[in-house]
Design an enzyme around this catalytic site. Structure first.
Site: not given
Lengths: 585, 585
Positions: A166, A241, A265
């Site tokens: 990420k 996210s 997330s």
């Protein structure tokens, strides 16, 4: 069914206006214009590094991705552009890959190239990547192959295994923006502790994945490269996210990846994309380092990092290697020196010794038909094999929802507001929504923050007592009140209700996301004709958006939650459940 | 030397006034008057339960305790009012007592009575107790004796062992005031988790000990029962906030006790009273429950609980039993399920394998002669046996001091102010001082609190890196820049500088207090004639108070600090050092 034929079900502006508690005096089109060259340069860099030799011809990419559902997972699993060996390699789990590379069945270079190839194609469909650096990955893989050839030894338990990251995790020498335009200048000198550890364990990096503005969306859309599409249905969100991770891992653009989670997330992308995920108890996987996030120093709802994978075994493999060989506490004093007790995770617990409690409804927002169907499916499968299944009566979920929302914004959104104001970028609708949680822009006092911490601890005690006294191993709950919602139109018909995931953040309980193999079928999962009257505005907003024709193929997945710090037991029992649900007929 | 012959060295009002950052609009004599009957009733209850059959005749108590130094430890160790068996029993460690009771050499009743007897006498001299309930203790001890007799089994590893408890820990059915007059009405329905655990492990309770108003003093004085005197020199403070425990354990009024620590509250009493103490890493000993403290929900400087003992073995015994048999995480989800790795603590580490680093001066407040003499004594003894001794160059101690002080008061002292205002009780000088730390009454914002947390974490990283890269096992540091200061006059000549203890709170590092057997000798530890000019007002305040004639017999003790969560290693290495310092000639 094409999007043009239907409304999205997004709430109307007059429904939303009274709910907003954020003043958008940060966005500034004139200022933002000055940043456009930097955004363009960033996009160009991404386009340049999306290696053309790996791409499928542009003509194969439907130009209706945002109007007609496209199932990338299905497409890519049959694609001829990948060689049979590339298909074989990319269908392996990380556990299998580590073993195959260590035994020299495959070189790390071959493995990296196969995943990079598949990742580039997945990116063409879903826009999952923020940065590719495949050349660096191949170089590193070659070094690892050479090391193994010359010494006969691997550098660590993850020798040669590719992994996606990420983007907001700090990466030395690479722009790290965390979804904020204003951070396009930010190039950390050092990588995050977790990236350092994965490198030392032998991982190969080649892609950093997408995430939303503010990192506070169950969606992944920003003003830099736009939104990531769901791999099962291109109209939908890949969640957030860590939405780039959900897309990447589900398309097998990487065997596994690392996400972070403060409100869902890791779990929302895992569930929406139909892969496995683990939100560990906080402080077991390090979040220390140079990464970009608005919550530095915020400890009331502690963020965490964890893996997204294609198998439950890979979750255990990741945690065992990361914790026991990586020893994050040597680099980050906030990481707990609790060894990963792999003896627990490898001890088979008989189904008849397992008790699970199902949360059919959290009492606040009623799950939609596919979720209820999925829970019944689990209940049936588990009961048949002897697992004891009981009903979970939600404990103080309204209070938990209120407390966690108050905590998210209790600083008055100071850092979020500054981060937007710096570039003047448009405030996206779902950021606006997230910044309206609790008291929104109205900062609380430190004394009020402490009072909320105290209420949070009381909630934690209730759940700790529940587990300790009930004999329940895991609570099974929806990851969201529906399957992945629409991601088009900046997610205005996306996820507004976070309560199903934030519950486990405020409680800091380890949670596995388990896909069921089921997906939404509009013929089966028809909209309820006569549901009970909505209990709240938010429940109505969520119900109105349930338009099954648009949500076709969306995976159905659940959360399995256990006791704080007992991550090993959660994974071990999840494994037994996974065997029953996904590996037996 | 009597106090009347000398000034105390307390700072003048005109020195202090500019330093105060607290407005005393809480104290209210008229309101306070209404509370006097409750205070009187509480005092009467204490007097009534200070059993007369255990007391020495009043005539034996000097009426000059607050003007002429009286050494209670010395007095009580030779006292004829205790029988030879009582002397024998009360000279045993808790480890020895548990074994003697389990093997039926002594009954739990005999043990409890012996300690209660000695405790009552010590209380007569030092005012260490807030509550006695010896009858309850004897009843419980009798039940344990009966259980052992009838089943042949102990109820747990601490079967029959008496223990003293710092008062602010919530105790079911007993007033729990935490040093605040306004809490004299507070009677918790449940006990704190740690008290519950100790009970289940077999401990016998009979005394709760003194602490200061606000719990934020390195002293133990309040408006309810007044101050606790130091057991070695009655003019001095017994330290704080667990000052009742320091006095109780050093006089062997209990074999051991439980204190709490957020700024030095276990270590200051242990050092000032010449006993052992452990401030564990946070969350290893539970602080959950009904106890009274101003910091509920405050997590930036996490408080902790831990033992004060008469031997290093007892620290290990306490932690092993408490953690491994008590399993606090089952009752308190904030307690870490990290087993006490007793195999570490029982593995002898050769002196030649140990490296310690000595902090001779933290760079902010210069230690006085007895402290420097004590450090040299340690250095010599350790070097002779092969321990590698290096110099510790303080790392960012000024920043650490500023950050921790900002954090202590960052809520603007809200709860402290409310707790005083409720009763209108006088604000004691050292409370006024502690509430002036950081920005005092000026509350910071949540965003500022987070920034301080971030700075704190950076500090923690520096120290974690130091330990990880230097090979140093323990840092040895002063517990305070001097020995126990004066406690008379509400401690106006008491401890103003907390930096030596708060450093290890802000860093959350496990710290053992080790007495050296040395004590202040006015002939040896003469005031420096030509010290360097003070680097700050606080250094001058502390230097001016060093009047060795008044501080006669004050113990000299140090802190031994190691890596976060590596409490076992800290205790294990401390044990080797204790052997060298206190058990070899």
């Amino acid at each position: 069914m094409a999007i043009t034929e239907l409304e999205t079900g997004a709430p109307r502006l007059d429904t939303m206006e009274p709910l907003y508690k954020v003043k958008d005096d940060m966005s500034n089109p004139a200022k933002f214009k000055l940043w456009e060259p930097k955004i363009k340069a960033y996009q160009n860099e991404l386009a340049r590094n999306t290696l053309s030799e790996y791409k499928v011809p542009e003509v194969e990419i439907p130009d209706t991705l945002d109007t007609v559902p496209c199932n990338t997972v299905k497409y890519i699993s049959e694609i001829k552009h990948l060689s049979p060996e590339e298909h074989t390699i990319t269908n392996l789990t990380a556990t299998e890959l580590a073993s195959a590379i260590a035994s020299r069945k495959y070189t790390s270079v071959a493995v990296l190239k196969a995943f990079a190839h598949r990742c580039v194609i997945a990116h063409q469909f879903t826009n999952l990547a923020l940065q590719f650096f495949i050349g660096e990955g191949i170089k590193r893989a070659q070094e690892l192959d050479d090391h193994l050839a010359s010494t006969g030894k691997t550098v660590g338990p993850l020798h040669g295994v590719p992994i996606s990251l990420k983007e907001h995790m700090g990466y030395a020498g690479k722009i790290t923006h965390g979804g904020w335009v204003s951070y396009l200048d930010n190039i950390p000198k050092e990588s995050d502790v977790t990236i350092d550890i994965l490198y030392k364990l032998g991982c190969v990096f080649y892609v950093r994945t997408n995430e939303p503005q503010s990192l506070m969306m169950l969606d992944s859309d920003n003003n830099i490269t736009g939104r990531t599409r769901n791999t099962h249905n291109s109209l939908l969100t890949s969640g957030g996210s860590s939405g780039g991770e959900g897309a990447c891992v589900s398309a097998r653009g990487s065997p596994w990846g690392v996400g972070t989670d403060i409100g869902g997330s890791i779990r929302s992308p895992a569930a929406f994309s139909g892969v496995y995920g683990l939100k560990p108890t906080s402080k077991r996987v390090s979040i220390a380092g140079t990464g970009v996030a608005a919550g530095k120093g915020q400890e009331s709802v502690y963020p965490c990092a964890g893996p997204l994978t294609n198998s439950i075994d890979d979750i255990e493999f990741f945690m065992d290697a990361y914790v026991n060989s990586g020893k994050p506490w040597n680099l980050d004093q906030n990481s707990l020196p609790i060894p990963w007790r792999h003896e627990v995770a490898t001890t088979y617990k008989k189904p008849s010794k397992i008790t699970v409690a199902i949360m059919w409804d959290d009492g606040l927002v009623r799950p939609q038909p596919p979720i209820t169907r999925g829970l019944k499916y689990l209940q049936d499968k588990l009961t048949k094999t002897g697992v004891k299944v009981v009903k979970f009566d939600p404990i103080e979920t309204q209070l938990a929802y209120d407390v966690v929302n108050d905590l998210y914004s209790c600083d008055g959104n100071v850092i979020h507001r500054e981060s937007i104001a710096k570039s003047g970028e448009p405030l996206l609708p779902l950021t606006k929504w997230a910044l309206s949680f609790g008291h929104g822009d109205d900062a609380l006092s430190i004394a009020e923050n402490r009072e909320l911490n105290y209420q949070r601890d009381n909630l934690r005690k209730l759940y700790n007592d529940y587990f300790f006294t009930s004999g329940v191993d895991l609570i099974i709950s929806p990851t969201y009140n529906s399957v992945a919602p629409l991601g088009i139109n900046h997610g205005t018909a996306g996820a507004y209700y976070w309560g199903y995931t934030t519950l486990w953040n405020i409680l800091d309980l380890p949670t596995v996301v388990l896909p069921t193999g089921l997906a939404l079928d509009p013929r089966v999962d028809v909209k309820e004709t006569d549901p009970p009257a909505p209990r709240s505005v938010i429940e109505k907003i969520e119900a109105d958006k349930y338009l099954p024709e648009l949500l076709v193929d969306a995976p159905i997945a659940f959360q399995l939650t256990g006791r704080r710090y007992f991550d090993e037991e959660v994974v071990a029992v999840s494994k037994v459940i996974d065997d029953i649900v996904n590996k037996s007929s």
